[in-house]
Design a protein around this motif. Structure first.
Motif, PDB file in Angstrom:
ATOM      1  N   THR A  55      11.590 -21.798  11.489  1.00 51.42           N
ATOM      2  CA  THR A  55      10.137 -21.733  11.647  1.00 51.42           C
ATOM      3  C   THR A  55       9.717 -20.269  11.535  1.00 51.42           C
ATOM      4  O   THR A  55      10.265 -19.424  12.243  1.00 51.42           O
ATOM      5  CB  THR A  55       9.705 -22.281  13.026  1.00 51.42           C
ATOM      6  N   ASP A  70       2.471 -15.113  14.684  1.00 49.63           N
ATOM      7  CA  ASP A  70       2.658 -15.507  16.077  1.00 49.63           C
ATOM      8  C   ASP A  70       1.361 -16.047  16.660  1.00 49.63           C
ATOM      9  O   ASP A  70       0.280 -15.519  16.402  1.00 49.63           O
ATOM     10  CB  ASP A  70       3.138 -14.306  16.901  1.00 49.63           C
ATOM     11  N   ILE A  85       3.591 -22.670  19.242  1.00 51.21           N
ATOM     12  CA  ILE A  85       4.543 -22.988  18.173  1.00 51.21           C
ATOM     13  C   ILE A  85       5.791 -23.664  18.745  1.00 51.21           C
ATOM     14  O   ILE A  85       6.187 -24.739  18.284  1.00 51.21           O
ATOM     15  CB  ILE A  85       4.935 -21.731  17.365  1.00 51.21           C
ATOM     16  N   LEU A 120       0.363 -26.216  12.600  1.00 50.89           N
ATOM     17  CA  LEU A 120       0.593 -25.075  13.489  1.00 50.89           C
ATOM     18  C   LEU A 120       0.358 -23.731  12.791  1.00 50.89           C
ATOM     19  O   LEU A 120       0.379 -22.686  13.439  1.00 50.89           O
ATOM     20  CB  LEU A 120       2.024 -25.120  14.039  1.00 50.89           C
ATOM     21  N   VAL A 122       2.402 -22.427  10.412  1.00 44.86           N
ATOM     22  CA  VAL A 122       3.700 -21.794  10.159  1.00 44.86           C
ATOM     23  C   VAL A 122       4.441 -22.579   9.082  1.00 44.86           C
ATOM     24  O   VAL A 122       4.027 -23.663   8.700  1.00 44.86           O
ATOM     25  CB  VAL A 122       4.562 -21.727  11.450  1.00 44.86           C
TER      26      VAL A 122
END
Length: 93
Positions: free
Chosen positions: A7, A11, A15, A70, A72
């Motif tokens: 992942t 930031d 997560i 998310l 990501v």
């Protein structure tokens, strides 16, 4: 069957919770985890234990979708791929 989940992304809160909750709902056990934040980028690697009959294609799609939600990039690969790459690179030394 073991697999490695990576992942990576900017930031932000949630997560680890998002990935871990998905895995728990799928009855996927986390065997090991490493995570860090480098210059504002979150990176995580997880070694997980999947059922032998796990639908790898569905997991790949689900984790990709979760990553989009998310913000990501989430990838899953069979641990055997990394083992094979290590064997090949060992033979070149």
């Amino acid at each position: 069957m073991k697999a490695i989940i990576t992942t990576v992304g900017q930031d932000q809160v949630g997560i680890i919770a998002g990935v871990s909750n998905y895995l728990a709902k799928q009855h996927i056990n986390i065997l090991d985890v490493s995570q860090t934040i480098m210059d504002g980028f979150f990176t995580m690697m997880m070694l997980v234990d999947l059922a032998e009959d796990a639908d790898f294609a569905a997991l790949t799609d689900d984790l990709s979708q979760l990553g989009q939600e998310l913000g990501v990039d989430i990838n899953i690969r069979n641990e055997k791929v990394y083992a094979a790459m290590h064997e090949l690179s060992g033979g070149l030394d």
